[in-house]
Scaffold this motif. Structure first.
Motif, PDB file in Angstrom:
ATOM      1  N   LEU A  89       0.821  -1.216   0.000  1.00 45.64           N
ATOM      2  CA  LEU A  89       0.000   0.000   0.000  1.00 45.64           C
ATOM      3  C   LEU A  89       0.857   1.269   0.000  1.00 45.64           C
ATOM      4  O   LEU A  89       0.523   2.245  -0.683  1.00 45.64           O
ATOM      5  N   PHE A  90       1.955   1.262   0.718  1.00 50.19           N
ATOM      6  CA  PHE A  90       2.842   2.425   0.708  1.00 50.19           C
ATOM      7  C   PHE A  90       3.617   2.529  -0.608  1.00 50.19           C
ATOM      8  O   PHE A  90       3.627   3.565  -1.255  1.00 50.19           O
ATOM      9  N   ASN A  91       4.259   1.442  -0.994  1.00 49.69           N
ATOM     10  CA  ASN A  91       5.213   1.481  -2.109  1.00 49.69           C
ATOM     11  C   ASN A  91       4.576   1.445  -3.485  1.00 49.69           C
ATOM     12  O   ASN A  91       5.102   2.043  -4.427  1.00 49.69           O
ATOM     13  N   GLU A  92       3.483   0.726  -3.633  1.00 45.68           N
ATOM     14  CA  GLU A  92       2.881   0.548  -4.956  1.00 45.68           C
ATOM     15  C   GLU A  92       1.618   1.378  -5.155  1.00 45.68           C
ATOM     16  O   GLU A  92       1.391   1.910  -6.234  1.00 45.68           O
ATOM     17  N   VAL A  93       0.796   1.463  -4.133  1.00 44.73           N
ATOM     18  CA  VAL A  93      -0.489   2.160  -4.257  1.00 44.73           C
ATOM     19  C   VAL A  93      -0.339   3.654  -3.946  1.00 44.73           C
ATOM     20  O   VAL A  93      -1.062   4.475  -4.488  1.00 44.73           O
ATOM     21  N   GLY A  94       0.606   3.996  -3.083  1.00 43.27           N
ATOM     22  CA  GLY A  94       0.832   5.397  -2.753  1.00 43.27           C
ATOM     23  C   GLY A  94       0.072   5.900  -1.545  1.00 43.27           C
ATOM     24  O   GLY A  94      -0.161   7.104  -1.407  1.00 43.27           O
ATOM     25  N   ALA A  95      -0.286   5.014  -0.645  1.00 41.75           N
ATOM     26  CA  ALA A  95      -0.927   5.448   0.596  1.00 41.75           C
ATOM     27  C   ALA A  95       0.065   6.264   1.412  1.00 41.75           C
ATOM     28  O   ALA A  95       1.280   6.038   1.353  1.00 41.75           O
ATOM     29  N   ASN A  96      -0.450   7.206   2.168  1.00 43.20           N
ATOM     30  CA  ASN A  96       0.375   7.990   3.077  1.00 43.20           C
ATOM     31  C   ASN A  96       0.194   7.540   4.524  1.00 43.20           C
ATOM     32  O   ASN A  96       1.087   7.719   5.339  1.00 43.20           O
ATOM     33  N   ARG A  97      -0.950   6.951   4.815  1.00 40.20           N
ATOM     34  CA  ARG A  97      -1.281   6.541   6.190  1.00 40.20           C
ATOM     35  C   ARG A  97      -2.016   5.211   6.127  1.00 40.20           C
ATOM     36  O   ARG A  97      -2.945   5.040   5.334  1.00 40.20           O
ATOM     37  N   ILE A  98      -1.604   4.276   6.971  1.00 42.49           N
ATOM     38  CA  ILE A  98      -2.271   2.983   7.106  1.00 42.49           C
ATOM     39  C   ILE A  98      -2.816   2.905   8.530  1.00 42.49           C
ATOM     40  O   ILE A  98      -2.122   3.248   9.489  1.00 42.49           O
ATOM     41  N   VAL A  99      -4.046   2.437   8.669  1.00 45.38           N
ATOM     42  CA  VAL A  99      -4.722   2.370   9.959  1.00 45.38           C
ATOM     43  C   VAL A  99      -5.178   0.940  10.232  1.00 45.38           C
ATOM     44  O   VAL A  99      -5.601   0.228   9.319  1.00 45.38           O
ATOM     45  N   ILE A 100      -5.080   0.550  11.483  1.00 43.56           N
ATOM     46  CA  ILE A 100      -5.711  -0.681  11.981  1.00 43.56           C
ATOM     47  C   ILE A 100      -6.545  -0.272  13.184  1.00 43.56           C
ATOM     48  O   ILE A 100      -6.049   0.405  14.090  1.00 43.56           O
ATOM     49  N   GLU A 101      -7.810  -0.665  13.186  1.00 45.75           N
ATOM     50  CA  GLU A 101      -8.687  -0.477  14.334  1.00 45.75           C
ATOM     51  C   GLU A 101      -9.145  -1.847  14.798  1.00 45.75           C
ATOM     52  O   GLU A 101      -9.456  -2.710  13.969  1.00 45.75           O
ATOM     53  N   HIS A 102      -9.199  -2.038  16.103  1.00 39.57           N
ATOM     54  CA  HIS A 102      -9.623  -3.338  16.636  1.00 39.57           C
ATOM     55  C   HIS A 102     -10.293  -3.165  17.987  1.00 39.57           C
ATOM     56  O   HIS A 102     -10.067  -2.170  18.689  1.00 39.57           O
ATOM     57  N   ALA A 103     -11.101  -4.134  18.344  1.00 42.72           N
ATOM     58  CA  ALA A 103     -11.737  -4.133  19.659  1.00 42.72           C
ATOM     59  C   ALA A 103     -10.660  -4.270  20.730  1.00 42.72           C
ATOM     60  O   ALA A 103      -9.765  -5.108  20.625  1.00 42.72           O
TER      61      ALA A 103
ATOM     62  N   GLY B  12      -4.967   5.919  20.333  1.00 41.15           N
ATOM     63  CA  GLY B  12      -5.972   6.101  21.367  1.00 41.15           C
ATOM     64  C   GLY B  12      -7.116   5.117  21.220  1.00 41.15           C
ATOM     65  O   GLY B  12      -7.083   4.227  20.369  1.00 41.15           O
ATOM     66  N   THR B  13      -8.128   5.303  22.044  1.00 42.14           N
ATOM     67  CA  THR B  13      -9.274   4.405  22.064  1.00 42.14           C
ATOM     68  C   THR B  13     -10.553   5.199  21.885  1.00 42.14           C
ATOM     69  O   THR B  13     -10.763   6.217  22.556  1.00 42.14           O
ATOM     70  N   LYS B  14     -11.371   4.732  20.965  1.00 40.63           N
ATOM     71  CA  LYS B  14     -12.710   5.297  20.776  1.00 40.63           C
ATOM     72  C   LYS B  14     -13.653   4.494  21.673  1.00 40.63           C
ATOM     73  O   LYS B  14     -13.812   3.293  21.494  1.00 40.63           O
ATOM     74  N   ARG B  15     -14.259   5.165  22.647  1.00 39.32           N
ATOM     75  CA  ARG B  15     -15.080   4.483  23.636  1.00 39.32           C
ATOM     76  C   ARG B  15     -16.426   4.077  23.044  1.00 39.32           C
ATOM     77  O   ARG B  15     -17.107   4.882  22.417  1.00 39.32           O
ATOM     78  N   GLU B  16     -16.784   2.800  23.271  1.00 37.24           N
ATOM     79  CA  GLU B  16     -18.060   2.230  22.827  1.00 37.24           C
ATOM     80  C   GLU B  16     -18.402   2.671  21.407  1.00 37.24           C
ATOM     81  O   GLU B  16     -19.522   3.039  21.087  1.00 37.24           O
ATOM     82  N   ALA B  17     -17.415   2.547  20.523  1.00 36.16           N
ATOM     83  CA  ALA B  17     -17.552   3.031  19.152  1.00 36.16           C
ATOM     84  C   ALA B  17     -18.154   2.005  18.201  1.00 36.16           C
ATOM     85  O   ALA B  17     -18.445   2.326  17.053  1.00 36.16           O
ATOM     86  N   PHE B  18     -18.354   0.787  18.670  1.00 33.76           N
ATOM     87  CA  PHE B  18     -18.813  -0.274  17.778  1.00 33.76           C
ATOM     88  C   PHE B  18     -19.791  -1.184  18.511  1.00 33.76           C
ATOM     89  O   PHE B  18     -19.517  -1.618  19.627  1.00 33.76           O
ATOM     90  N   LEU B  19     -20.908  -1.456  17.884  1.00 30.40           N
ATOM     91  CA  LEU B  19     -21.881  -2.398  18.423  1.00 30.40           C
ATOM     92  C   LEU B  19     -21.646  -3.742  17.753  1.00 30.40           C
ATOM     93  O   LEU B  19     -21.831  -3.882  16.545  1.00 30.40           O
ATOM     94  N   SER B  20     -21.220  -4.734  18.525  1.00 31.38           N
ATOM     95  CA  SER B  20     -20.897  -6.046  17.975  1.00 31.38           C
ATOM     96  C   SER B  20     -22.149  -6.785  17.515  1.00 31.38           C
ATOM     97  O   SER B  20     -23.273  -6.406  17.853  1.00 31.38           O
TER      98      SER B  20
ATOM     99  N   ILE C  80     -12.824   0.709  20.797  1.00 30.94           N
ATOM    100  CA  ILE C  80     -12.008   0.407  19.622  1.00 30.94           C
ATOM    101  C   ILE C  80     -10.670   1.140  19.712  1.00 30.94           C
ATOM    102  O   ILE C  80     -10.627   2.371  19.816  1.00 30.94           O
ATOM    103  N   ALA C  81      -9.581   0.378  19.666  1.00 33.31           N
ATOM    104  CA  ALA C  81      -8.231   0.946  19.660  1.00 33.31           C
ATOM    105  C   ALA C  81      -7.857   1.324  18.230  1.00 33.31           C
ATOM    106  O   ALA C  81      -8.209   0.623  17.280  1.00 33.31           O
ATOM    107  N   VAL C  82      -7.147   2.433  18.097  1.00 33.87           N
ATOM    108  CA  VAL C  82      -6.734   2.933  16.789  1.00 33.87           C
ATOM    109  C   VAL C  82      -5.211   2.982  16.723  1.00 33.87           C
ATOM    110  O   VAL C  82      -4.559   3.542  17.608  1.00 33.87           O
ATOM    111  N   TRP C  83      -4.658   2.396  15.675  1.00 32.15           N
ATOM    112  CA  TRP C  83      -3.220   2.376  15.420  1.00 32.15           C
ATOM    113  C   TRP C  83      -2.983   2.937  14.022  1.00 32.15           C
ATOM    114  O   TRP C  83      -3.816   2.768  13.132  1.00 32.15           O
ATOM    115  N   SER C  84      -1.825   3.555  13.811  1.00 30.57           N
ATOM    116  CA  SER C  84      -1.504   4.047  12.470  1.00 30.57           C
ATOM    117  C   SER C  84      -0.014   3.971  12.200  1.00 30.57           C
ATOM    118  O   SER C  84       0.811   3.881  13.115  1.00 30.57           O
ATOM    119  N   LEU C  85       0.279   4.025  10.913  1.00 33.20           N
ATOM    120  CA  LEU C  85       1.660   4.100  10.438  1.00 33.20           C
ATOM    121  C   LEU C  85       1.650   5.058   9.263  1.00 33.20           C
ATOM    122  O   LEU C  85       0.804   4.939   8.372  1.00 33.20           O
TER     123      LEU C  85
END
Length: 190
Positions: A123-137, A156-164, A172-177
Motif C-alpha cells: 500500500l505504501f510502495n505501490e499504491v501510494g498510501a500515506n497513512r495505514i490504519v488498523i482499528e480493533h476491539a 488512542g481508544t474510541k469508547r463504545e464506538a462499535f456495536l458487535s 475500539i483501539a486505533v493504530w496508524s503508520l
C-alpha cells in the motif's frame, strides 16, 4: 493520489496472499467464517452455513474487477488460513484501513503480522498510501499486537464506538503508520 492496482498476488516467507476463488468458499467457512471465536470482534458474526460463505465469496470475486478492491486470503502450504483486506479508503487523504481475521489453528504463529507487513509495504510502495490504519476491539489484544509488531503507533481508544453482532458496545483501539515513519531513522540510530 493513490495508484490503485487491485488485489495482486503478494508473497512472504511462509505465505502467498492471493485473491479468493469460489473454490475457497468451503475452506473459508470451515477455517474462520463459521467460527464464532474468530468473528467475535469483527463487523460481522459467524456465517450460519457454507452457502452464506459461498455467496460472500461470489460477491468478492465480482469486486476483483475494481482497481480499488483489496481482499486477500492467506495461503499457507496450499491451505487458506485467514484473510486480510482494505476495509476503508480515504482517497482525498491517501489513507487505507486494513482489517483481518484468521482461523484458530493459525493463531499465535506470526502469520497475520507477516501478511500485514506485506500489505502495508504494498500500500505504501505501490499504491501510494500515506497513512495505514488498523482499528480493533480493545477486548481483542492479539489484533493490537499485530499492529504493534508492524511498527504502528497507538493513537488512542474510541469508547463504545462499535456495536458487535452480539449486541455489546465495544471500545475500539486505533493504530496508524505513516509513510514517513518507515523512512525516519529511530532516535539514537543516526
Amino acid at each position: 493520489m493513490m495508484k490503485h492496482q487491485g488485489t495482486v498476488v503478494l508473497t512472504t516467507e511462509r505465505l502467498t496472499l492471493r485473491p479468493i476463488t469460489q473454490d475457497d468458499a468451503q475452506a473459508m467457512f470451515d477455517t474462520w467464517a463459521g467460527d464464532a471465536r474468530v468473528t467475535k470482534y469483527l463487523t460481522w458474526g459467524p456465517h450460519k452455513t457454507a452457502e452464506v460463505t459461498a455467496r460472500v465469496v461470489a460477491e468478492w470475486v465480482k469486486c476483483y474487477e475494481q482497481a480499488d478492491f483489496y481482499q486477500w486470503v492467506l495461503d499457507h502450504d496450499g491451505k487458506i488460513i485467514g484473510a486480510i483486506s482494505v476495509v476503508r479508503l480515504d482517497e482525498r487523504s491517501n489513507v487505507a484501513e486494513i482489517g483481518y481475521c484468521m482461523g484458530v489453528a493459525a493463531w499465535n504463529q506470526g502469520f497475520m503480522t507477516e501478511a500485514a507487513k506485506a500489505v502495508i509495504a504494498f500500500l505504501f510502495n505501490e499504491v501510494g498510501a500515506n497513512r495505514i490504519v488498523i482499528e480493533h476491539a480493545v477486548k481483542n489484544p492479539a489484533s493490537g499486537r499485530v499492529a504493534e509488531k508492524c511498527g504502528m503507533t497507538y493513537e488512542g481508544t474510541k469508547r463504545e464506538a462499535f456495536l458487535s453482532a452480539w449486541g455489546e458496545y465495544l471500545d475500539i483501539a486505533v493504530w496508524s503508520l505513516l509513510k514517513r515513519d518507515r523512512t525516519t531513522p529511530a532516535k539514537g540510530s543516526e
